[in-house]
Design a protein around this motif. Structure first.
Motif: not given
Length: 142
Positions: A108, A111-116, A122, A126, A129-130
């Motif tokens: 989680k 994923a939040q770090d990848a969005v921001g 980036r 990502q 997160a993957r």
């Protein structure tokens, strides 16, 4: 006249230990005698001595009690082993659930770090997160 009854008693005891047999009561010239053989003369009366009661195997009860005790001890041992196995399984499940909760949280956060993430970071965020999702899938969703 006590001696004939004493003799009879002794013969009954001997006859009881030897199994069922006949005892001969002979009356000759007013005298009574008891014998395992027939009388030679005089009045004859055959007394049958009953067989002794069957011997009771006193060891059978103790053997049964010993076997029952051994079976009870074996059952208790199996119950204890089953209880220990259940406790181990519960601890393992608790540990796994805790580990999986930690992996979900890390996925989680990634994923939040990848969005921001900015343009430069980036792709790395990502990827992180993957990989966190893959690790969660491999370790907890199987």
């Amino acid at each position: 006249m006590k001696s004939p009854s004493l003799l009879l008693y002794a013969m009954v005891l001997l006859a009881g230990s030897a199994g069922a047999q006949d005892v001969y009561k002979c009356v000759q010239d007013g005298q009574t005698s008891y014998s395992a053989t027939p009388c030679t003369g005089g009045q004859l009366q055959i007394l049958e001595v009953p067989s002794p009661p069957p011997a009771v195997d006193k060891g059978a009860a103790t053997r049964q009690e010993r076997v029952a005790s051994q079976l009870e001890a074996a059952r208790k041992k199996q119950d204890n082993l089953a209880d220990q196995a259940r406790e181990r399984a519960a601890k393992q499940k608790e540990t796994r659930d805790k580990h999986c909760a930690q992996l979900r949280l890390e996925q989680k956060w990634a994923a939040q770090d990848a969005v921001g993430a900015g343009d430069k970071t980036r792709d790395a965020a990502q990827l992180k997160a993957r990989r966190a999702g893959e690790r969660l899938a491999v370790e907890c969703l199987n």
